[in-house]
Design a protein around this motif. Structure first.
Motif, PDB file in Angstrom:
ATOM      1  N   SER A  88     -12.265   1.475  12.666  1.00 25.02           N
ATOM      2  CA  SER A  88     -13.678   1.766  12.917  1.00 25.02           C
ATOM      3  C   SER A  88     -14.513   0.493  12.824  1.00 25.02           C
ATOM      4  N   TRP A  89     -14.208  -0.318  11.829  1.00 28.38           N
ATOM      5  CA  TRP A  89     -14.964  -1.553  11.578  1.00 28.38           C
ATOM      6  C   TRP A  89     -14.824  -2.545  12.729  1.00 28.38           C
ATOM      7  N   THR A  90     -13.629  -2.613  13.295  1.00 25.72           N
ATOM      8  CA  THR A  90     -13.348  -3.653  14.305  1.00 25.72           C
ATOM      9  C   THR A  90     -13.223  -3.027  15.699  1.00 25.72           C
ATOM     10  N   GLU A  91     -13.781  -1.855  15.868  1.00 22.62           N
ATOM     11  CA  GLU A  91     -13.624  -1.095  17.108  1.00 22.62           C
ATOM     12  C   GLU A  91     -13.969  -1.931  18.333  1.00 22.62           C
ATOM     13  N   GLY A  92     -13.081  -1.871  19.325  1.00 17.85           N
ATOM     14  CA  GLY A  92     -13.324  -2.634  20.547  1.00 17.85           C
ATOM     15  C   GLY A  92     -12.815  -4.056  20.437  1.00 17.85           C
ATOM     16  N   TRP A  93     -12.670  -4.511  19.229  1.00 19.42           N
ATOM     17  CA  TRP A  93     -12.244  -5.898  19.009  1.00 19.42           C
ATOM     18  C   TRP A  93     -10.827  -5.974  18.476  1.00 19.42           C
ATOM     19  N   THR A  94     -10.307  -4.842  17.960  1.00 16.04           N
ATOM     20  CA  THR A  94      -9.003  -4.908  17.304  1.00 16.04           C
ATOM     21  C   THR A  94      -7.981  -5.474  18.296  1.00 16.04           C
ATOM     22  N   PRO A  95      -7.431  -6.651  18.012  1.00 18.43           N
ATOM     23  CA  PRO A  95      -6.493  -7.220  18.971  1.00 18.43           C
ATOM     24  C   PRO A  95      -5.224  -6.373  19.064  1.00 18.43           C
ATOM     25  N   LYS A  96      -4.622  -6.363  20.262  1.00 14.48           N
ATOM     26  CA  LYS A  96      -3.403  -5.567  20.459  1.00 14.48           C
ATOM     27  C   LYS A  96      -2.335  -5.980  19.460  1.00 14.48           C
ATOM     28  N   SER A  97      -2.332  -7.277  19.157  1.00 12.45           N
ATOM     29  CA  SER A  97      -1.292  -7.805  18.268  1.00 12.45           C
ATOM     30  C   SER A  97      -1.572  -7.471  16.797  1.00 12.45           C
ATOM     31  N   ALA A  98      -2.730  -6.838  16.536  1.00 14.61           N
ATOM     32  CA  ALA A  98      -3.132  -6.669  15.126  1.00 14.61           C
ATOM     33  C   ALA A  98      -2.185  -5.750  14.367  1.00 14.61           C
ATOM     34  N   SER A 113     -12.252  -9.910   5.510  1.00 12.12           N
ATOM     35  CA  SER A 113     -11.318 -11.010   5.232  1.00 12.12           C
ATOM     36  C   SER A 113     -10.060 -10.861   6.067  1.00 12.12           C
ATOM     37  N   SER A 114      -9.582  -9.632   6.219  1.00 13.17           N
ATOM     38  CA  SER A 114      -8.326  -9.468   6.948  1.00 13.17           C
ATOM     39  C   SER A 114      -8.555  -9.651   8.442  1.00 13.17           C
ATOM     40  N   PHE A 115      -9.756  -9.376   8.916  1.00 15.24           N
ATOM     41  CA  PHE A 115     -10.010  -9.518  10.356  1.00 15.24           C
ATOM     42  C   PHE A 115     -10.548 -10.907  10.715  1.00 15.24           C
ATOM     43  N   TYR A 116     -11.632 -11.291  10.092  1.00 16.18           N
ATOM     44  CA  TYR A 116     -12.254 -12.568  10.476  1.00 16.18           C
ATOM     45  C   TYR A 116     -11.496 -13.776   9.933  1.00 16.18           C
ATOM     46  N   GLY A 117     -10.523 -13.531   9.064  1.00 14.36           N
ATOM     47  CA  GLY A 117      -9.643 -14.611   8.628  1.00 14.36           C
ATOM     48  C   GLY A 117      -8.580 -14.899   9.688  1.00 14.36           C
ATOM     49  N   LEU A 142       0.836  -1.195   0.000  1.00  9.89           N
ATOM     50  CA  LEU A 142       0.000   0.000   0.000  1.00  9.89           C
ATOM     51  C   LEU A 142       0.871   1.246   0.000  1.00  9.89           C
ATOM     52  N   GLY A 143       0.388   2.322  -0.649  1.00 10.76           N
ATOM     53  CA  GLY A 143       1.076   3.606  -0.576  1.00 10.76           C
ATOM     54  C   GLY A 143       0.769   4.267   0.752  1.00 10.76           C
ATOM     55  N   PRO A 144       1.583   5.285   1.176  1.00 12.79           N
ATOM     56  CA  PRO A 144       1.403   5.899   2.495  1.00 12.79           C
ATOM     57  C   PRO A 144       0.018   6.523   2.697  1.00 12.79           C
ATOM     58  N   LYS A 145      -0.517   7.157   1.649  1.00 11.68           N
ATOM     59  CA  LYS A 145      -1.832   7.796   1.818  1.00 11.68           C
ATOM     60  C   LYS A 145      -2.940   6.758   1.930  1.00 11.68           C
ATOM     61  N   GLU A 146      -2.818   5.710   1.105  1.00 14.17           N
ATOM     62  CA  GLU A 146      -3.806   4.620   1.176  1.00 14.17           C
ATOM     63  C   GLU A 146      -3.789   3.988   2.564  1.00 14.17           C
ATOM     64  N   GLU A 147      -2.564   3.890   3.126  1.00 12.19           N
ATOM     65  CA  GLU A 147      -2.432   3.263   4.453  1.00 12.19           C
ATOM     66  C   GLU A 147      -3.283   3.982   5.483  1.00 12.19           C
ATOM     67  N   VAL A 148      -3.264   5.323   5.407  1.00 14.30           N
ATOM     68  CA  VAL A 148      -4.016   6.119   6.389  1.00 14.30           C
ATOM     69  C   VAL A 148      -5.509   5.788   6.290  1.00 14.30           C
ATOM     70  N   VAL A 149      -6.013   5.707   5.060  1.00 13.58           N
ATOM     71  CA  VAL A 149      -7.442   5.454   4.868  1.00 13.58           C
ATOM     72  C   VAL A 149      -7.813   4.048   5.341  1.00 13.58           C
ATOM     73  N   TRP A 150      -7.022   3.064   4.911  1.00 10.49           N
ATOM     74  CA  TRP A 150      -7.310   1.679   5.301  1.00 10.49           C
ATOM     75  C   TRP A 150      -7.297   1.522   6.818  1.00 10.49           C
ATOM     76  N   GLN A 151      -6.249   2.109   7.429  1.00 11.98           N
ATOM     77  CA  GLN A 151      -6.083   2.002   8.881  1.00 11.98           C
ATOM     78  C   GLN A 151      -7.337   2.542   9.578  1.00 11.98           C
ATOM     79  N   ALA A 152      -7.807   3.720   9.105  1.00 14.23           N
ATOM     80  CA  ALA A 152      -8.961   4.367   9.738  1.00 14.23           C
ATOM     81  C   ALA A 152     -10.211   3.507   9.588  1.00 14.23           C
ATOM     82  N   LEU A 153     -10.416   2.985   8.396  1.00 10.40           N
ATOM     83  CA  LEU A 153     -11.619   2.179   8.154  1.00 10.40           C
ATOM     84  C   LEU A 153     -11.568   0.879   8.963  1.00 10.40           C
ATOM     85  N   TYR A 154     -10.398   0.258   9.006  1.00 15.26           N
ATOM     86  CA  TYR A 154     -10.227  -1.011   9.728  1.00 15.26           C
ATOM     87  C   TYR A 154     -10.515  -0.816  11.215  1.00 15.26           C
TER      88      TYR A 154
END
Ligand SMILES: Cc1cc2nc3c(=O)[nH]c(=O)nc-3n(C[C@H](O)[C@H](O)[C@H](O)COP(=O)(O)OP(=O)(O)OC[C@H]3O[C@@H](n4cnc5c(N)ncnc54)[C@H](O)[C@@H]3O)c2cc1C
Ligand code: SF4
Lengths: 163, 511
Positions: free
Chosen positions: A48-58, A136-140, A34-46
């Motif tokens: 938000s989607w997995t809020e409260g569940w995002t494992p520390k190791s993620a 896919s990246s989370f529930y996988g 991923l490019g640096p700008k895309e990373e920011v967007v993906w990170q934010a969406l991820y």
């Protein structure tokens, strides 16, 4: 529609958006970074989607890249185009209602909601693509099993003679 | 049986030889290709079987969805119609879709065969003429009614049907010493599933197999014969391998077989190739129960109902079954955003899902989709759901909700972008009445791809003849699910096997 500014090579056509439909799902080929700008967007969406569940190791970006690696080349290019549009303020506004909302979790959750209920085809399709990649990246990940209460695969033995 | 990989063994002497003298080259190792290789080797022919996907030994199969899908499915289980609206699950490894399928085994409904006779003149495909082939295939694949108690996910369907005054029918499965795990969709880790690999190829000594080999296209001689097939190692654009052809059997499965013929520019004067591709489009409802359902454990599909399949296939008809539910599979069908999505995921252990698979290809407003290839040779499927089909979706959602409430569900949810959970049947029915049935709003999936190289008596009406041989090319036959002129109207695996057995024996068998 042709855009001015840094992405003036990007044609924001209805067709480009329609093509985005193909990306949704869990989808096979070359290593993808991923490019640096895309990373920011993906990170934010991820987040938000997995809020409260995002494992520390993620490491969301690594997981997302791993999923993107398996997507058919042409479909990955379409997704990449969508993310260019989401990182360029005018087109980002067109698609989300904000110029650069990615640092504000509240706005990000509003965007996801807006996309889910949107009647605009391009938003429907970006939503479907984003949902598919993040899911896919989370529930996988085995790490997500505990959050959702999936006990994991049952134990078994190999039958005799199985190839 | 000898297995090579075009990806890993490219330097081996096998690939340096210009002609191995194979009598038959078969593309694809699923139901059609696996059985063809088995039979042709029994008839004493020298056979080369080519498979796009990898050979994964049973002991190496992963129970982790993130690893299994990219390895065992077409486009890592993300294949979609060209508008992105319908997700298509299709296998891509040694054994094809039979490696990942859910083992439900049905004979072709007689109404479907009758329709083929009446509408397409396929007089040779009758219940009585196919019966001996069904019998042989059922033996080869150990197909028997499932005699272990259904898991709770299937039990919900059985209970709902009973309370609605309908009969819960038992599904037969192609398994041997099944451990009732429910992991069929990730490739059976015990070897119990009688896939084309375990049941047939394993016992076919005269077959040479090359995996990780993508058949890109074939060239034609002036005499309207296939001359040479060009392959690439999986995922590569170089390392081409060419193989001379005496007799080519195309068994890539629907979508893929049509794509190979399209890339090869095979003669198609009436523009039938790729058309009439069918999906059995599936819609889903989810229900939550107080008690645990654990829908990820136990044989995935053992109960079904054909109560909503009318006798006349021109009328709307759908079959009701339940799907297995694993985390990533569930996550990918739920069209909801963050909070709602997480809440539904956290209820996985108490979730039952029902699926209604609609037959397509019988009604004038349900003529299937069309396969295309682009300039790069990539395949696309255009498939529109007509108003007629959308009527079927709505009816199916209503019926499934009714069955789930009858079975004691606390709440039921149509799997639709705008749907909300409903606590009683009347709210659910009102909700379904108001939802749009457009694809993209409603989640629609398919695991049954059929047609695209339809059989026909006359070249004007199809791609291959009634015996599976190409209308315009002498040494090419299509032996897989793409032969069907309509969808089957039930889970299609056994129909592929029986039809291919009949065609292969009649065309290439001895005596
Ligand atoms: C998840 C899932 C569950 C299912 N459950 C059931 C069920 O319970 N009961 C049932 O009756 N049916 C079920 N099916 C459908 C059933 O498995 C298929 O209808 C059947 O296997 C089709 O047989 P086929 O020979 O046409 O194609 P496939 O079995 O799909 O085999 C085609 C093979 O050809 C290979 N191939 C394609 N193109 C090329 C190429 N160009 N070069 C080299 N190789 C190529 C593919 O990789 C694939 O391995 C299921 C399918 C899926 C995906
Ligand atoms: S239920 Fe389990 S043991 Fe039986 S076929 Fe499926 S995965 Fe294999």
């Amino acid at each position: 529609m042709k855009l001015n500014g840094p992405f003036n090579q990007v044609k924001l056509s209805r067709r480009s958006f329609l093509l985005l439909g193909g990306i949704s799902g869990y989808g096979a080929l070359m290593a993808y970074a991923l490019g640096p700008k895309e990373e920011v967007v993906w990170q934010a969406l991820y987040r938000s989607w997995t809020e409260g569940w995002t494992p520390k190791s993620a490491s969301p970006l690594k997981d997302i890249e791993a999923v993107l690696e398996h997507i058919r080349e042409d479909k990955r290019a379409e997704l990449s185009l969508a993310f260019k549009l989401l990182t360029f303020a005018p087109t980002c506004f067109y698609l989300t209602g904000y110029f650069f909302p990615w640092k504000d979790p509240y706005k990000v959750s509003k965007i996801i909601q807006k996309w889910q209920y949107s009647e605009r085809m391009e938003q429907k399709k970006i939503y479907a693509g984003v949902a598919a990649i993040i899911n896919s990246s989370f529930y996988g990940r085995v790490e997500s099993y505990q959050d959702i209460g999936y006990p994991g695969a049952p134990s078994f033995s190999l039958n005799e003679g199985a190839l | 049986m000898k297995i090579y990989s075009l990806l890993k063994d490219r330097e081996q002497s096998f690939f340096q030889k210009s002609d191995h003298g194979f009598d038959f080259v078969i593309v694809g190792s699923g139901a059609g290709g696996g059985l063809s290789a088995f039979l042709l080797s029994q008839y004493g022919h020298k056979v080369l079987l080519l498979e796009h996907g990898p050979f994964v030994k049973t002991a190496d199969l992963s129970q982790d969805e993130a690893k299994a899908y990219p390895l065992l499915y077409q486009e890592a289980a993300a294949r979609k119609t060209s508008d992105g609206a319908i997700t298509i699950l299709q296998g891509r490894s040694l054994g094809g879709s039979t490696t990942v399928n859910w083992t439900s085994s049905f004979r072709t409904p007689k109404t479907t065969l009758k329709f083929w006779q009446d509408e397409f003149g396929l007089k040779d495909l009758r219940e009585d003429s196919l019966a001996p082939y069904f019998e042989v295939c059922e033996k080869l694949l150990n197909i028997k009614p499932w005699d272990i108690s259904p898991n709770e996910n299937n039990e919900v369907l059985a209970r709902g049907l009973k309370r609605a005054g309908l009969k819960a029918e038992l599904i037969s499965r192609n398994v041997l010493d099944c451990q009732n795990l429910g992991l069929c969709g990730l490739g059976c880790p015990t070897g119990a599933k009688q896939s084309s690999l375990q049941a047939l190829l394993r016992k076919a000594p005269n077959v040479t197999i090359v995996t990780d080999a993508f058949a890109h296209s074939f060239s034609l001689s002036e005499k309207k014969k296939v001359k040479e097939l060009t392959l690439y190692p999986r995922g590569k654009k170089s390392g081409q391998w060419r193989i001379p052809i005496k007799e080519l059997i195309v068994s890539g499965g629907a979508i893929n077989s049509a794509a190979l013929l399209l890339r090869s520019k095979s003669p198609d004067p009436y523009k039938n190739l790729g058309k009439r591709t069918f999906l059995h489009p599936v819609v889903l409802t989810g229900a939550h129960f107080k008690e645990s359902i654990d829908p990820y454990y136990g044989a995935p599909q053992v109960i079904y109902s054909d109560a909503f399949m009318s006798e006349d296939p021109r009328e709307l008809g759908f079959k009701i079954e339940v799907p297995p539910i694993h985390p990533l599979l569930l996550a990918s069908v739920l069209p909801f955003g963050s909070d709602q999505h997480r809440e539904l995921m956290s209820l996985i252990s108490k979730t039952n899902a029902m699926i209604a698979l609609q037959r397509d290809g019988f009604h004038p407003e349900s003529q299937g989709g069309e396969v295309r290839v682009d300039g790069q040779g990539r395949v696309h499927l255009d498939y529109d759901t007509s108003e007629y089909m959308q009527r079927g979706f709505r009816k199916a959602l209503r019926v499934m909700g009714r069955l789930q409430f009858a079975a004691g569900a606390k709440e039921v949810l149509a799997i639709h972008r705008h749907a909300k959970k409903c606590q009683n049947l009347s709210d659910f029915e009102k909700e379904v009445e108001n939802l749009s049935m457009q694809a993209h709003d409603l989640t629609v999936v398919s695991a049954h791809v059929m047609g695209g190289c339809a059989m026909s008596l006359k070249p004007e009406d199809g791609v291959v003849k009634e015996d599976g041989s190409h209308h315009h090319l002498e040494n090419l036959s299509v032996f897989d699910g793409s032969l069907f002129p309509t969808s089957i109207g039930t889970n299609p695996m056994l129909s592929v096997y029986a039809l291919v057995h009949k065609l292969c024996e009649e065309k290439f068998g001895k005596g």
